[in-house]
Design an enzyme around this catalytic site. Structure first.
Site, short mmCIF file in Angstrom:
data_model
loop_
_atom_site.label_atom_id
_atom_site.label_comp_id
_atom_site.label_asym_id
_atom_site.label_seq_id
_atom_site.Cartn_x
_atom_site.Cartn_y
_atom_site.Cartn_z
N HIS A 23 -21.72 -25.63 -12.50
CA HIS A 23 -20.18 -25.78 -12.53
C HIS A 23 -19.76 -27.07 -12.14
CE1 HIS A 23 -18.84 -21.45 -13.95
NE2 HIS A 23 -20.19 -21.43 -13.70
N ASP A 50 -15.67 -18.10 -19.97
CA ASP A 50 -15.87 -18.60 -18.83
C ASP A 50 -15.08 -17.95 -17.59
OD1 ASP A 50 -17.22 -20.61 -16.94
OD2 ASP A 50 -15.47 -22.12 -17.60
N SER A 91 -17.79 -32.09 -14.90
CA SER A 91 -17.24 -33.38 -15.18
C SER A 91 -17.07 -34.27 -14.01
CB SER A 91 -15.70 -33.22 -15.61
OG SER A 91 -15.65 -32.16 -16.89
#
Length: 292
Positions: A209, A83, A212
């Site tokens: 991206h 990543d 969360s």
């Protein structure tokens, strides 16, 4: 499956079928095992991810060995992704070690530099049968040592995305659409219209991206609009760490790592299953095995 596979075909199939594959950033063997267990129980394809910091902490060979073991033992397709890497030499090192997907993040450079740096990686990765992800625009927040202040975060331009894919041949693209790394201070302001336009004109799978803390309805809307991969990192670390803290709160003298790693794995697994369900990839492993 028996071996790690490139995520290119996995993500193309996800794009066609309008679901997203969850990509989890793992930092320890226990975290890796937990997300693999979650994906296998839910019959979901899986992308394991490591940051540059984790690669430097553990070493790519150790990480690849663990991921390859998971692929051998689990009956689901698994890819291993590097990543947010800005270092060409580290990308090559990870490809040589056995990573099956890499991200070249040159989004902080001017457009032409981003194209040039991405093209370098695409050439070496294609020769090795490895997927490549690149970024356009800037995703806000913090990812390892890459910091993007909120005011500097900018959205990807649809026409620029199309041109970028055509000029680089990159098989997966992470366009900045208003998400951020880390945990959101408030509700994220996702540019859904921008995402819809990018998906309409760009033929490659898109990557979300900053997964969360995005509310479930917003995640599902992103997936419906064409996001084929959802990255989850910070929430996993928090769940893992909080479970360990709870053990020491109850027993400050505990010194057996198994006593705190078992609940930590359970916490990561439970969260991973939630994210898999949110992305809509549960039950898709069999379809993926056919597609790949």
């Amino acid at each position: 499956m028996g071996h790690l596979i490139s995520s290119t075909v996995m993500l193309q199939a996800a794009r066609e079928q309008r679901f997203a594959i969850t990509a989890f950033n793992v930092h320890t063997l226990e975290m890796l095992q937990a997300v693999v267990d979650a994906a296998e129980e839910m019959s979901a394809p899986l992308i394991l991810q490591t940051t540059v910091g984790t690669v430097k902490h553990l070493g790519p060979e150790y990480i690849v060995a663990a991921a390859q073991t998971a692929a051998k033992l689990a009956n689901i397709p698994i890819s291993l992704h590097l990543d947010h890497c800005t270092d060409y030499s580290l990308i090559v090192k990870c490809i040589r070690a056995g990573y099956t997907s890499v991200m070249i993040d040159a989004s902080m450079h001017p457009y032409e530099d981003n194209v040039r740096r991405t093209l370098e990686v695409v050439k070496v990765a294609q020769a090795a049968g490895v997927n490549v992800e690149a970024e356009l625009g800037k995703v806000g927040g913090v990812e390892d040592d890459i910091v993007v202040e909120d005011e500097d975060a900018r959205l990807a331009v649809p026409e620029e995305c199309l041109r970028f894919v055509e000029e680089t041949g990159v098989p997966t693209l992470a366009p900045a659409i208003g998400t951020a790394h880390g945990i959101y201070k408030g509700e994220p302001h996702i540019a859904f219209g921008r995402l819809e336009e990018i998906q309409r004109i760009v033929s490659v799978p898109l990557v979300l991206h900053g997964g969360s803390g995005i509310p479930e309805e917003q995640v599902k809307r992103c997936v419906k609009l064409g996001m084929s991969k959802m990255n989850v990192a910070t929430e996993l670390r928090i769940a893992f760490s909080n479970a360990i803290k709870a053990v020491f709160d109850a027993n400050p003298d505990e010194n057996d790592p198994r006593k705190y790693m078992v609940p930590a794995k359970a916490a990561v697994k439970a969260l991973a299953k939630e994210k898999i369900a949110m992305a809509g990839c549960g039950g898709k492993a069999e379809f993926m095995l056919t597609a790949t």
